[in-house]
Motif scaffolding. Sequence first.
Motif, short mmCIF file in Angstrom:
data_model
loop_
_atom_site.label_atom_id
_atom_site.label_comp_id
_atom_site.label_asym_id
_atom_site.label_seq_id
_atom_site.Cartn_x
_atom_site.Cartn_y
_atom_site.Cartn_z
N ARG A 2 1.32 0.70 -1.58
CA ARG A 2 0.15 1.26 -0.93
C ARG A 2 0.52 2.62 -0.35
NH1 ARG A 2 -3.89 -2.53 0.59
NH2 ARG A 2 -3.39 -4.58 -0.17
N THR A 3 -0.35 3.59 -0.52
CA THR A 3 -0.11 4.92 0.01
C THR A 3 -1.34 5.40 0.75
OG1 THR A 3 -0.92 6.02 -2.00
CG2 THR A 3 1.44 5.51 -1.91
N GLY A 4 -1.14 6.33 1.68
CA GLY A 4 -2.29 6.86 2.41
C GLY A 4 -1.88 7.82 3.50
N THR A 5 -2.89 8.27 4.21
CA THR A 5 -2.70 9.21 5.30
C THR A 5 -2.92 8.51 6.63
OG1 THR A 5 -5.00 9.92 5.14
CG2 THR A 5 -3.39 11.20 3.90
N VAL A 13 1.18 12.26 2.78
CA VAL A 13 0.87 10.94 2.23
C VAL A 13 2.09 10.05 2.44
CG1 VAL A 13 0.18 9.64 0.18
CG2 VAL A 13 -0.65 11.98 0.52
N HIS A 14 1.86 8.94 3.14
CA HIS A 14 2.92 8.00 3.49
C HIS A 14 2.87 6.77 2.59
CE1 HIS A 14 3.70 10.01 7.37
NE2 HIS A 14 2.39 10.20 7.41
N GLU A 15 4.00 6.08 2.51
CA GLU A 15 3.98 4.73 1.96
C GLU A 15 3.51 3.83 3.09
OE1 GLU A 15 6.90 1.27 0.19
OE2 GLU A 15 7.65 3.31 0.32
N LEU A 16 2.48 3.05 2.84
CA LEU A 16 1.93 2.19 3.87
C LEU A 16 2.44 0.77 3.71
CD1 LEU A 16 -1.78 3.42 3.82
CD2 LEU A 16 0.06 4.16 5.34
N ILE A 17 2.78 0.15 4.84
CA ILE A 17 3.22 -1.24 4.85
C ILE A 17 2.43 -1.99 5.90
CG2 ILE A 17 5.55 -0.71 4.02
CD1 ILE A 17 6.51 -0.95 6.91
N TRP A 18 2.37 -3.30 5.76
CA TRP A 18 1.67 -4.12 6.74
C TRP A 18 2.56 -4.33 7.95
CZ3 TRP A 18 -3.30 -4.75 6.69
CH2 TRP A 18 -3.99 -4.69 5.48
N GLY A 20 1.92 -6.46 11.14
CA GLY A 20 0.94 -7.36 11.73
C GLY A 20 -0.30 -7.35 10.87
N ASP A 21 -1.43 -7.00 11.45
CA ASP A 21 -2.68 -6.96 10.69
C ASP A 21 -3.17 -5.54 10.40
OD1 ASP A 21 -3.28 -6.31 13.28
OD2 ASP A 21 -5.07 -7.55 13.41
N ALA A 22 -2.28 -4.56 10.52
CA ALA A 22 -2.66 -3.16 10.29
C ALA A 22 -1.70 -2.49 9.32
CB ALA A 22 -2.65 -2.40 11.61
N LEU A 23 -2.23 -1.58 8.52
CA LEU A 23 -1.38 -0.76 7.66
C LEU A 23 -0.79 0.36 8.50
CD1 LEU A 23 -3.52 -0.42 4.42
CD2 LEU A 23 -1.29 -1.50 4.62
N ARG A 24 0.52 0.56 8.39
CA ARG A 24 1.24 1.59 9.14
C ARG A 24 2.13 2.35 8.17
NH1 ARG A 24 -1.70 2.54 12.54
NH2 ARG A 24 -0.16 3.79 13.59
N PRO A 25 2.46 3.61 8.45
CA PRO A 25 3.38 4.35 7.58
C PRO A 25 4.79 3.77 7.68
CG PRO A 25 2.85 5.65 9.52
CD PRO A 25 2.01 4.42 9.58
N ARG A 26 5.44 3.71 6.55
CA ARG A 26 6.80 3.15 6.49
C ARG A 26 7.76 3.89 7.41
NH1 ARG A 26 9.79 0.81 1.38
NH2 ARG A 26 11.81 0.47 2.33
N CYS A 27 7.58 5.19 7.57
CA CYS A 27 8.49 5.98 8.39
C CYS A 27 8.25 5.80 9.88
CB CYS A 27 8.36 7.46 8.02
SG CYS A 27 6.75 8.15 8.42
N GLY A 28 7.14 5.16 10.25
CA GLY A 28 6.84 4.97 11.67
C GLY A 28 6.18 6.16 12.31
N LEU A 59 10.48 0.61 10.04
CA LEU A 59 9.59 0.92 11.16
C LEU A 59 10.40 1.18 12.41
CD1 LEU A 59 6.69 -1.63 10.69
CD2 LEU A 59 6.63 0.82 10.34
N ARG A 60 10.04 2.23 13.13
CA ARG A 60 10.76 2.56 14.36
C ARG A 60 10.16 1.83 15.52
NH1 ARG A 60 10.50 8.85 13.27
NH2 ARG A 60 11.64 8.83 11.36
#
Length: 60
Positions: A2-5, A13-18, A20-28, A59-60
């Motif tokens: 998954r990718t997004g802003t 454009v970040h790689e998005l990861i889950w 909890g219940d929200a998509l967050r950027p992999r880099c934090g 995630l940081r």
Amino acid sequence: MRTGTVGRDVLTVHELIWAGDALRPRCGDAGLEDEAVEWRRSVNCPECLRCTLPPSACLR
């Protein structure tokens, strides 16, 4: 993958990861109030591309 802003930055454009219940950027690189928007675009965030650890460790 998954990718997004995140937030107002629509150029990075970040790689998005889950997280909890929200998509967050992999880099934090986002505040909790920043909304992630999923796109079908190539990741260009240097920190997301550099992280080779499992997503939970990035995630940081």
